[in-house]
Design an enzyme around this catalytic site. Structure first.
Site, mmCIF file in Angstrom:
data_model
loop_
_atom_site.group_PDB
_atom_site.id
_atom_site.type_symbol
_atom_site.label_atom_id
_atom_site.label_comp_id
_atom_site.label_asym_id
_atom_site.label_seq_id
_atom_site.Cartn_x
_atom_site.Cartn_y
_atom_site.Cartn_z
ATOM 1 N N THR A 43 0.805 -1.217 0.000
ATOM 2 C CA THR A 43 0.000 0.000 0.000
ATOM 3 C C THR A 43 0.844 1.275 0.000
ATOM 4 O O THR A 43 0.291 2.376 0.076
ATOM 5 C CB THR A 43 -0.928 0.038 1.235
ATOM 6 O OG1 THR A 43 -0.112 -0.044 2.416
ATOM 7 C CG2 THR A 43 -1.924 -1.099 1.222
ATOM 8 N N GLY A 44 2.185 1.118 -0.059
ATOM 9 C CA GLY A 44 3.043 2.305 -0.067
ATOM 10 C C GLY A 44 3.975 2.381 1.136
ATOM 11 O O GLY A 44 4.516 3.444 1.448
ATOM 12 N N HIS A 108 3.560 -4.537 9.519
ATOM 13 C CA HIS A 108 2.338 -4.906 8.798
ATOM 14 C C HIS A 108 1.314 -5.527 9.752
ATOM 15 O O HIS A 108 0.268 -5.980 9.329
ATOM 16 C CB HIS A 108 2.640 -5.923 7.690
ATOM 17 C CG HIS A 108 3.427 -5.369 6.536
ATOM 18 N ND1 HIS A 108 3.154 -4.140 5.966
ATOM 19 C CD2 HIS A 108 4.462 -5.887 5.818
ATOM 20 C CE1 HIS A 108 3.998 -3.936 4.963
ATOM 21 N NE2 HIS A 108 4.803 -4.966 4.861
HETATM 22 P P1 A3P Z 1 2.912 -1.104 -7.693
HETATM 23 O O1 A3P Z 1 3.167 -2.578 -7.606
HETATM 24 O O2 A3P Z 1 1.462 -0.787 -7.948
HETATM 25 O O3 A3P Z 1 3.819 -0.392 -8.638
HETATM 26 P P2 A3P Z 1 5.001 -1.534 -0.408
HETATM 27 O O4 A3P Z 1 6.145 -0.605 -0.264
HETATM 28 O O5 A3P Z 1 3.932 -1.346 0.644
HETATM 29 O O6 A3P Z 1 5.413 -2.946 -0.588
HETATM 30 O O7 A3P Z 1 4.217 -1.093 -1.756
HETATM 31 C C1 A3P Z 1 4.798 -1.284 -3.026
HETATM 32 C C2 A3P Z 1 4.048 -0.429 -4.039
HETATM 33 O O8 A3P Z 1 4.417 0.956 -3.877
HETATM 34 C C3 A3P Z 1 4.415 -0.782 -5.475
HETATM 35 O O9 A3P Z 1 3.220 -0.485 -6.229
HETATM 36 C C4 A3P Z 1 5.555 0.201 -5.761
HETATM 37 O O10 A3P Z 1 5.820 0.395 -7.135
HETATM 38 C C5 A3P Z 1 5.000 1.457 -5.102
HETATM 39 N N1 A3P Z 1 6.008 2.473 -4.756
HETATM 40 C C6 A3P Z 1 7.201 2.300 -4.112
HETATM 41 N N2 A3P Z 1 7.846 3.471 -3.967
HETATM 42 C C7 A3P Z 1 7.059 4.425 -4.524
HETATM 43 C C8 A3P Z 1 7.177 5.847 -4.712
HETATM 44 N N3 A3P Z 1 8.246 6.516 -4.264
HETATM 45 N N4 A3P Z 1 6.157 6.483 -5.335
HETATM 46 C C9 A3P Z 1 5.078 5.822 -5.777
HETATM 47 N N5 A3P Z 1 4.899 4.485 -5.641
HETATM 48 C C10 A3P Z 1 5.877 3.790 -5.028
#
Ligand code: A3P
Length: 291
Positions: A43-44, A108
């Protein structure tokens, strides 16, 4: 029969959660200066870690004279004092009292798996969340990368809707933090994409940090973090996931390339069912820049 790859992953993650939850309850006393970054996977989390770390570094450069922080080499996975709370499960002896304040933890774990004192100690909790459709699509890509096989999206989707995900059920996870939102800062991935400066300003304010927002947003952009991670090469996160797998596409609405209308409808119905009466609904993810 036997278990599918996803079910195996989920079972082992849930087992880690039980161990971690017990270890944290036994070994962790939150300090008022602690910062806990909480999220459901995909989720970011990585973005929020990088932003928080960047905010703290910039803030401390304003208040103290410690210079020469290597800001170009920001690594959200390795930055001190970041520590995965789940690590206690594997390494309960790690001495967290030696980390200098503010200690930053990320987890998490669902809110109800964290010690009660997290709510009362005055520590700061930031929760990041994301639309379930994009969260699911990101998770599905991670499964495919990790297991090196193409898992059927329908099968993965059914497990997700049933709550079989590495941090347990998505809807309950979000709802618990939502209901604690008078004490927890609640941020969405979509907020960050649509309005990064404003959201970073809110986070910094919540943390009591004075910062220059634009610099931080740039420093933590998807491209910047991904490239830094690439330059670092072969690093592996403690969960076994390669660092560069945390950076895939980084956009809002990628679900449109993968989910059918029916699947979206199922998520909407689940959200209605599970969140009814709480004031939480999928509209929190509708941000102007995401349309
Ligand atoms: P997507 O797979 O949709 O590209 P987490 O960090 O919770 O594991 O989440 C990973 C998701 O956040 C992935 O999404 C990844 O590409 C995205 N992500 C990681 N860093 C980011 C950033 N600086 N800005 C936007 N999205 C980012």
């Amino acid at each position: 029969g036997g278990y599918s790859d996803i079910q195996r992953e989920v079972l082992s993650a849930l087992q880690d959660f039980i161990i971690a939850s017990e270890a944290i309850r036994a070994h962790y006393t939150p300090l008022p200066s602690d910062i806990i970054l909480a999220s459901f996977p995909k989720t970011g989390t990585t973005w929020l870690k990088a932003l928080t770390s960047s905010i703290l570094r910039h803030s401390s450069t304003l208040t103290s004279s410690s210079s020469s922080n290597d800001l170009d080499n920001l690594n959200p996975h390795e930055v001190v004092p970041f520590l995965e709370i789940e690590m206690f499960g594997e390494n309960p002896l790690k001495d967290i009292t030696e980390i200098s304040s503010p200690r930053v933890f990320s987890t998490h774990l669902p809110l109800s798996f964290l010690p009660e004192t997290v709510k009362t100690s005055g520590c700061r909790v930031i929760y990041i969340t994301r639309h379930p459709a994009d969260t699911f699509v990101s998770l599905w890509h991670l499964y495919n990368n990790k297991f090196g096989t193409e898992i059927s999206i329908r099968q993965a989707f059914d497990e997700f809707c049933k709550g079989l995900a590495p941090a347990g059920p998505y809807f309950e996870h979000v709802l618990e933090f939502w209901e604690a939102r008078d004490r927890v800062m609640f941020v969405t991935y979509e907020d960050l994409k649509a309005n990064p400066e404003e959201t970073v300003r809110r986070i910094a304010e919540f943390l009591g940090c004075k910062i220059i927002v634009e610099k931080i947003v740039k420093e933590c952009s998807f491209e910047k973090l991904r490239n830094t991670s690439k330059e670092r090469g072969e690093g592996v996160h403690w969960s076994g996931t390669k660092y560069d797998m945390f950076f895939r596409k980084g956009v809002v609405g990628d679900w449109k390339n993968h989910l059918t209308q029916e699947m979206m409808k199922e998520l909407e119905d689940l959200a209605d069912l599970k969140w009814r009466g709480s004031g939480l609904d999928l509209n929190i993810f509708n941000k102007s820049a995401s349309q």
